[in-house]
Motif scaffolding. Structure first.
Motif, PDB file in Angstrom:
ATOM      1  N   HIS A 118      37.157  43.687  42.256  1.00  0.00           N
ATOM      2  CA  HIS A 118      38.374  44.365  41.725  1.00  0.00           C
ATOM      3  C   HIS A 118      38.829  45.267  42.596  1.00  0.00           C
ATOM      4  CE1 HIS A 118      41.279  46.188  38.995  1.00  0.00           C
ATOM      5  NE2 HIS A 118      40.512  47.125  38.767  1.00  0.00           N
ATOM      6  N   ARG A 119      38.029  46.067  43.316  1.00  0.00           N
ATOM      7  CA  ARG A 119      38.679  46.776  44.365  1.00  0.00           C
ATOM      8  C   ARG A 119      39.200  46.248  45.626  1.00  0.00           C
ATOM      9  NH1 ARG A 119      37.196  49.540  48.919  1.00  0.00           N
ATOM     10  NH2 ARG A 119      35.186  48.336  49.252  1.00  0.00           N
ATOM     11  N   THR A 120      38.614  45.196  46.180  1.00  0.00           N
ATOM     12  CA  THR A 120      39.212  44.530  47.288  1.00  0.00           C
ATOM     13  C   THR A 120      40.168  43.538  46.931  1.00  0.00           C
ATOM     14  OG1 THR A 120      37.289  43.098  47.194  1.00  0.00           O
ATOM     15  CG2 THR A 120      36.702  45.186  48.549  1.00  0.00           C
ATOM     16  N   GLY A 121      40.365  42.848  45.903  1.00  0.00           N
ATOM     17  CA  GLY A 121      41.094  41.819  45.424  1.00  0.00           C
ATOM     18  C   GLY A 121      40.563  40.528  45.662  1.00  0.00           C
ATOM     19  N   ARG A 122      39.379  40.270  45.619  1.00  0.00           N
ATOM     20  CA  ARG A 122      38.551  39.086  45.866  1.00  0.00           C
ATOM     21  C   ARG A 122      38.778  38.187  44.639  1.00  0.00           C
ATOM     22  NH1 ARG A 122      32.416  37.670  47.477  1.00  0.00           N
ATOM     23  NH2 ARG A 122      32.488  35.730  47.627  1.00  0.00           N
ATOM     24  N   PRO A 123      38.936  36.865  44.717  1.00  0.00           N
ATOM     25  CA  PRO A 123      39.122  36.179  43.595  1.00  0.00           C
ATOM     26  C   PRO A 123      37.722  36.227  42.749  1.00  0.00           C
ATOM     27  CG  PRO A 123      39.971  35.090  45.452  1.00  0.00           C
ATOM     28  CD  PRO A 123      39.587  36.196  45.789  1.00  0.00           C
ATOM     29  N   VAL A 124      37.731  36.004  41.540  1.00  0.00           N
ATOM     30  CA  VAL A 124      36.445  35.834  40.499  1.00  0.00           C
ATOM     31  C   VAL A 124      36.467  34.906  39.557  1.00  0.00           C
ATOM     32  CG1 VAL A 124      34.890  37.265  39.241  1.00  0.00           C
ATOM     33  CG2 VAL A 124      36.100  38.293  41.011  1.00  0.00           C
TER      34      VAL A 124
END
Length: 296
Positions: A118-124
């Motif tokens: 969430h902090r880095t904007g990585r897809p999940v």
């Protein structure tokens, strides 16, 4: 003849939807916990017997848990529809449901990885099954400011589908229907750093034959394939219902990237462990082990 059959089917869908809408209207006049109790009663005493659910529950349990005592099987015949009823009431209770799950803490080894994504904007990809309430994690994360969308399968009854989608939209958006356009919109959202909730435990005709409860089960590889293609974090997540009316929001450790088959089997194994621990909260009424003429 075909036109007459189509007309009859449409009329049947319309009538079923009218009855459902009436029950939901009555249910929503009640406080949140009372509405869950009413929905549980209606599912257990009316819908389950009429829909042949008890027979399906028995058949599925005989296939994968033949060791269960008869008394436990009889308990499950009542407990499973009760859980389904509570889930339906929760899905139609948007703000009340979100308020309930928003105050629950996130638990599990995967929470730090989720927070970092969430902090880095990585897809999940948040992968779950029809256990407890499969929308509890989505609602809880949206309430915390996480960008979470949901992939859903449109209902066979088009009249019911209209208000069902409207109801789950009140838990949060965006929502993506299965199909070409929905998939394209979902991938665009995911690539932009979004999180997408996916329910994995449906029999998919084009899926891979993997193991679930020691039996072959057609399982979609697409969540694992998307995780590999977009370097997305893939997390097993669960909203397990507690006796006090709250939820345990579990985020398990990320599934390591390997092959789609190995990753998806790990997701199946994770769900199986949770189902074994909470047998009466899983959807034993659906045809999870439908084979579509494929061999193991």
């Amino acid at each position: 003849m075909a036109e007459s059959k189509d007309t009859t089917g449409k009329a049947g869908h319309w009538l079923a939807d009218r009855l459902i809408r009436g029950a939901i209207w009555v249910m929503l006049r009640l406080p949140f916990d009372a509405r869950r109790a009413l929905a549980a009663f209606l599912m257990t005493r009316i819908v389950a017997p009429l829909g042949g659910w008890r027979r399906r529950i028995r058949e599925n349990l005989a296939l994968v848990r033949p060791d269960l005592p008869e008394a436990e099987v009889r308990r499950m015949e009542l407990a499973v529809p009760r859980s389904i009823g509570r889930t339906l009431a929760e899905l139609y209770s948007g703000p009340d449901f979100v308020a309930r799950v928003a105050r629950e803490p996130l638990q599990g080894a995967g929470v730090p990885a989720l927070e970092e994504a969430h902090r880095t904007g990585r897809p999940v990809l948040l992968v779950t099954g029809h256990l407890g309430n499969y929308d509890a994690i989505r609602g809880a994360l949206i309430a915390r400011g996480y960008p979470v969308g949901g992939l859903y399968r449109p209902m066979d009854n088009p009249f019911f589908n209209i208000h069902y989608v409207a109801a789950i939209s009140r838990i949060g958006t965006p929502l993506f229907p299965r199909g070409r356009k929905g998939l394209a919109d979902m991938l665009r959202f995911l690539r932009g750093g979004g999180m997408v909730g996916v329910v994995l435990d449906q029999s998919m005709g084009d899926g891979a034959l993997l193991s679930f409860f020691g039996q072959p089960a057609l399982t979609a590889l697409s969540p694992a394939e998307m995780a590999l293609r977009y370097d997305a974090l893939i997390l097993p997540t669960y909203g397990i219902r507690r006796p006090d009316g709250g939820f345990d929001l579990r985020v398990e450790a990320p599934i390591p990237h390997s092959t789609p088959e190995a990753m998806t089997q790990a997701l199946n194994d994770s769900l199986e462990a949770q189902v074994r621990a909470h047998m009466d909260q899983w959807l034993w009424t659906h045809r999870r082990w439908k084979m579509e003429n494929k061999t193991w």
